[in-house]
Design a protein around this motif. Structure first.
Motif, PDB file in Angstrom:
ATOM      1  N   LEU A 187     -36.689  16.776  72.903  1.00 42.95           N
ATOM      2  CA  LEU A 187     -37.029  17.749  73.934  1.00 42.95           C
ATOM      3  C   LEU A 187     -36.099  18.958  73.899  1.00 42.95           C
ATOM      4  O   LEU A 187     -34.936  18.852  73.520  1.00 42.95           O
ATOM      5  N   THR A 188     -36.629  20.093  74.324  1.00 37.94           N
ATOM      6  CA  THR A 188     -35.854  21.327  74.428  1.00 37.94           C
ATOM      7  C   THR A 188     -36.079  21.913  75.824  1.00 37.94           C
ATOM      8  O   THR A 188     -37.003  21.496  76.545  1.00 37.94           O
ATOM      9  N   PRO A 189     -35.260  22.880  76.248  1.00 40.27           N
ATOM     10  CA  PRO A 189     -35.508  23.528  77.545  1.00 40.27           C
ATOM     11  C   PRO A 189     -36.899  24.137  77.664  1.00 40.27           C
ATOM     12  O   PRO A 189     -37.483  24.155  78.753  1.00 40.27           O
ATOM     13  N   ALA A 190     -37.452  24.634  76.549  1.00 37.95           N
ATOM     14  CA  ALA A 190     -38.804  25.201  76.594  1.00 37.95           C
ATOM     15  C   ALA A 190     -39.830  24.126  76.942  1.00 37.95           C
ATOM     16  O   ALA A 190     -40.801  24.388  77.671  1.00 37.95           O
ATOM     17  N   ASP A 191     -39.651  22.900  76.415  1.00 39.54           N
ATOM     18  CA  ASP A 191     -40.553  21.795  76.760  1.00 39.54           C
ATOM     19  C   ASP A 191     -40.497  21.501  78.255  1.00 39.54           C
ATOM     20  O   ASP A 191     -41.533  21.289  78.904  1.00 39.54           O
ATOM     21  N   GLU A 192     -39.300  21.486  78.814  1.00 35.05           N
ATOM     22  CA  GLU A 192     -39.151  21.184  80.238  1.00 35.05           C
ATOM     23  C   GLU A 192     -39.759  22.284  81.106  1.00 35.05           C
ATOM     24  O   GLU A 192     -40.371  22.012  82.149  1.00 35.05           O
TER      25      GLU A 192
END
Length: 476
Positions: free
Chosen positions: A96-101
């Motif tokens: 996961l990355t911040p963009a996914d969140e």
């Protein structure tokens, strides 16, 4: 289709690969470069016994709304709003990355069903990313490999669970008429004595929009649709995939293809641009009529002429559209100049229809559509054999074929063997000796006398059969 699904996620997680897997064709461009997809691309998907409409979208990138990435994300949001369910694709290998969140939070606010798809699950070390996906709070992730087709049955079950059986399998409806032309092509045995058939005004028409980069192709289609369906902007080369859209014009279905701008072959170096141009060429071959969009402020560049020649060599019906007419000041002088250059620079398409338009203001769009319909009628035209042979006889009287090596050439018989584009066969003596200049003379005569302007004309020469040839061989 029973329901609509949008594929969303950050760049380079495999959304277009999954899209191609579900539609069963390589429709969307796929490359290792992040951000290949820009427009939203629809398609008809099949997953075991599920049939649905699917939309491929651009990846989420946090940017200003007026930037290219911001406009791309606006297109993705429109697809999410249109869809009944979203497939939220993450890269299980990368985690996961911040963009996914950020995207997960946005999907939660929409309140629509979501299936988390952990792509690239076949890779070593993907288990960590798969288990991290539970923290998104969107339910159990579905591990798949879009590249290798693994996990498709699990994805099917997850979609049914998210939508419900009744929504996933609606009652069967009456089969609608297909928009694919399944009629046999004009021409062939027994067709040569038929008169020209009536033109079908109700048949759906496939139109491709092509041209150099930044000529205004996507803006033109948006103006036809009356909405910002395609990504546009001042940047050259925004469109990459060939995107098809359907709409109605005076009760007739028009399937229009937006294509990537085609630069000179010597300037196309990057792999991604080569893929985009190849996709545009496929759209040209699939279309029936092709609109070549010129920039009216800098018309008739060498590349413009090469694109027109390419379309004609492919046998498509062609129409010229001089876009950005709202930027032209002296209309009458410019229009006269464009007409003169069209006749002089495009002799292989004598009589081609050229329409000044403005995709920005909507000027001239009805005239452009009428030119497309008129050109398609010519492209589908058939001429009876009797008329052709009377015409061939009169042409030989006016301008007899030349004598080659002291022997006069004889053109005996002529028939139309196909339409789309019009193709003719002439039976003659020594077809290899007929000069190209005489074929051009016949082609121009066909255009003038049978009203065939602006479409490619094919003339094939065939040696006439000698009924005594077999007897002469036996005597030997």
């Amino acid at each position: 289709m029973s329901f609509t699904v949008a594929i969303v996620g950050r760049p380079n997680v495999g959304k277009s690969t999954l899209f191609n897997r579900l539609v069963g064709k390589k429709l969307a461009l796929v490359d290792d470069t992040p951000g290949v997809t820009r427009d939203r691309r629809p398609g008809d998907a099949k997953l075991v016994d599920l049939k649905f409409r699917i939309i491929d979208t651009a990846g989420l990138e946090q940017s200003a709304p007026d930037s290219l990435q911001g406009r791309m994300w606006a297109q993705t949001e429109a697809a999410i709003d249109e869809a009944d369910l979203s497939l939220f694709v993450i890269d299980a290998k990368a985690g996961l990355t911040p963009a996914d969140e950020t995207l997960a939070e946005m999907l939660r606010r929409r309140g629509k069903p979501v299936v988390v798809v952990a792509n690239k699950a076949e890779a070593r070390g993907s288990e960590g990313g798969f288990y991290d996906a539970f923290t998104l709070g969107l339910g159990e992730p579905c591990p798949v490999s879009a590249e290798h087709g693994q996990g498709m049955l699990d994805l099917r079950d997850a979609i049914i669970a998210a939508l419900g059986e009744e929504r996933a399998f609606p009652p069967a409806e009456d089969v609608a008429e297909t928009d694919v032309d399944i009629r046999p092509e004009s021409g062939g045995v027994g067709a040569e004595d038929e008169e020209e058939p009536a033109y079908d005004e109700t048949k759906p028409l496939r139109v491709a929009i092509v041209g150099r980069p930044n000529a205004g192709k996507s803006t033109l289609i948006n103006r036809f649709l009356g909405e910002d369906r395609l990504l546009t902007g001042p940047e050259a080369g925004i469109t990459r995939d060939s995107i098809s859209v359907e709409w109605q014009w005076r009760g007739r279905t028009i399937k229009m293809f937006d294509t990537a701008g085609m630069r000179r072959k010597a300037k196309v170096q990057e792999k991604l641009e080569k893929l985009s141009v190849a996709d545009a060429l496929r759209a040209i071959r699939f279309a029936e009529t092709v609109v070549i969009v010129f920039d009216a402020t800098i018309p008739f560049e060498k590349q413009d002429l090469q694109i027109v020649d390419l379309v004609l060599r492919e046998g498509r019906a062609a129409v010229l559209a001089f876009n950005k007419w709202d930027l032209v000041e002296n209309w009458q002088a410019v229009l006269a100049d464009l007409r003169e250059k069209t006749e002089r620079l495009l002799p292989q398409a004598r009589g081609i229809k050229a329409v000044p338009i403005s995709g920005h203001t909507g000027y001239g769009l009805d005239r452009l559509m009428q030119a497309i319909i008129d050109t398609d009628k010519v492209w589908n035209r058939r001429i009876s054999t009797a008329r052709l042979n009377r015409w061939l006889e009169s042409q030989q009287v006016q301008h007899p074929p030349p004598a080659v090596s002291g022997r006069r050439l004889k053109l005996k018989y002529m028939t139309q063997v196909k339409a789309r584009p019009p193709g003719f066969m002439i039976s003659c003596t020594r077809p290899e000796a007929v000069p190209e200049s005489y074929i051009r003379y016949l082609t121009n005569g066909l255009r003038t006398d049978f009203d065939l302007p602006g479409v490619p004309i094919r003339i094939h020469l065939r040696a006439s059969e000698n009924p005594y040839e077999s007897k002469a061989r036996k005597k030997r």
